[in-house]
Design an enzyme around this catalytic site. Sequence first.
Site, mmCIF file in Angstrom:
data_model
loop_
_atom_site.group_PDB
_atom_site.id
_atom_site.type_symbol
_atom_site.label_atom_id
_atom_site.label_comp_id
_atom_site.label_asym_id
_atom_site.label_seq_id
_atom_site.Cartn_x
_atom_site.Cartn_y
_atom_site.Cartn_z
ATOM 1 N N HIS A 51 -38.409 -1.506 -8.251
ATOM 2 C CA HIS A 51 -39.626 -1.803 -8.999
ATOM 3 C C HIS A 51 -39.964 -0.677 -9.974
ATOM 4 C CE1 HIS A 51 -40.710 -5.477 -6.898
ATOM 5 N NE2 HIS A 51 -40.333 -4.894 -5.763
ATOM 6 N N ARG A 311 -43.813 -9.101 4.750
ATOM 7 C CA ARG A 311 -44.416 -7.866 4.258
ATOM 8 C C ARG A 311 -45.613 -7.544 5.155
ATOM 9 N NH1 ARG A 311 -43.068 -11.295 0.366
ATOM 10 N NH2 ARG A 311 -45.150 -12.207 0.229
ATOM 11 N N GLU A 343 -44.744 -1.424 3.037
ATOM 12 C CA GLU A 343 -44.099 -2.687 2.675
ATOM 13 C C GLU A 343 -43.619 -2.550 1.236
ATOM 14 O OE1 GLU A 343 -46.172 -5.103 0.694
ATOM 15 O OE2 GLU A 343 -47.885 -3.779 0.531
ATOM 16 N N CYS A 408 -14.057 -16.428 -0.170
ATOM 17 C CA CYS A 408 -15.169 -16.594 -1.120
ATOM 18 C C CYS A 408 -15.494 -15.296 -1.847
ATOM 19 C CB CYS A 408 -16.416 -17.101 -0.404
ATOM 20 S SG CYS A 408 -16.257 -18.737 0.336
ATOM 21 N N CYS A 443 -18.979 -20.611 1.604
ATOM 22 C CA CYS A 443 -18.777 -21.275 2.899
ATOM 23 C C CYS A 443 -19.535 -20.593 4.027
ATOM 24 C CB CYS A 443 -17.285 -21.364 3.235
ATOM 25 S SG CYS A 443 -16.564 -19.847 3.891
#
Length: 483
Positions: A51, A311, A343, A408, A443
């Site tokens: 952030h 949170r 959080e 994958c 998968c």
Amino acid sequence: MYSYDVVVIGAGVVGCAIARELSRYKLRICVLEKELDVAYGNSSRNTGMLHAGFTYKPGSLKAICAVEGNREFNQIARELDVPFRRSGKVVVGFTDTDYNNILKYKSIGELNGVDGLEIIDKKQLSQIEPNARGEFAMYSPMSGILDPIQYTIALAENAHQNGVHFRFNSEVLGLKTDNSHYQITTNNGMVTSRWVINSAGMYSTKISDMLGITGYVTRGFKGEYYVLDKKAGIGLRTPVYPAPNEKGGFATHATITIDGNVLVGPDSYITEGKEDYSTTREHLSGLVKDSSQMFDKVRPEFFIRTFAGIRWKLVNPDTGEVQDFVLERREDAPHAINLVGIESPGITCALPLARRVVQKMQEIDSLISNPDFCPYRKGITRFSELSLEEKEKLVRDNPLYGEIACRCESVTKAEILQAIHNPLGVHTVAGIKNRTRATMGRCQGGYCETRITKMIQEELNISEKEVLYQHKDSYMFVGKVRG
């Protein structure tokens, strides 16, 4: 009984960051974790955003640590060898109300010292992120994406290589002090320590009460997610968030992950269950409805998995208002550092919070620097991300790089073996998954999970009945299908 200078309770991202920061000093350090690995709680159940810091109250610990943690992360990612990209973020809007709310957060971000925030029009939005829908947006170039599990593992492994002892399957059941040492009772024996650091996340109020620091109330804000196939993420470069609502929160958003999947979510509702990670048809349907107006690939053919995170916010018990992070040392518990309500944006803030823990300790204790501290950690090389020339060299040196265990995600047997023999001694299937991305593809383990369990059996010389998926008692098998 084991004796330490410092015991950190909780091996989430903040607890592991604290352990790493403390390992810069000559201390006997232990991390107690009730689970069988790091990041098995909410540190692994989030969007994986670095952030920028434009949504937090100016002057708050959240705001200060978010901006600080954001600015240093390029260096941290290099030191710890974790995947990271400064992707930027667009916060899109459609109405006059959206525009005013976006302007509000631009102003908050500028007060917090966030660099580069700008309002862009529809044409500029299309140039930055062609997959986004909106009439205008705020662009945040400092925002980024990372793998929160890989980051937590890297912090823990670096702390471990600098001497920190991790004790898994060790839930704290009681704390007593004689004013010089704490006696810490766990389900797996007792340890003593001069210092206790409460970084227990969702259980932080429980540990705080044990320390005699009572009165804190946290409330669980649960959010559900869809995980979309990498095909949905083709061309998506930048996380797309909706304009904040009147209460200041963000609704469902679409975030490209560092590995190329797309996360759609989270929504937000109150839960009382500490580990209520179930998902529901009602809330998942809401994610589709809310996100479709701003990202056009939220369609069933791309859905591969769902998950939820919680949170645990510190709230005023009388008004319910969400409070700032708490990081404190009190005179009535002088050798304890108490962290409560950590959080979002805890991942971005982890190392800045860790440094403040050390500062609190240094107020009454002289810490001696560890001259042997090394900030660098090397992760498992991802074969799928190498050039053809690099792949060929690895296969020549170790033929197991030429055998694919997970189709994958193109994870090789060599990578699985490195994960099985990881520095922290974690041997669960989920531990292998978190270190290599095996079983995380389209998968979801249909091809590779049995191969991984067989490799765990062979490498550790254990029976099939001893292989665990993730948690204690989560046995993969109860016996053989054929005699």
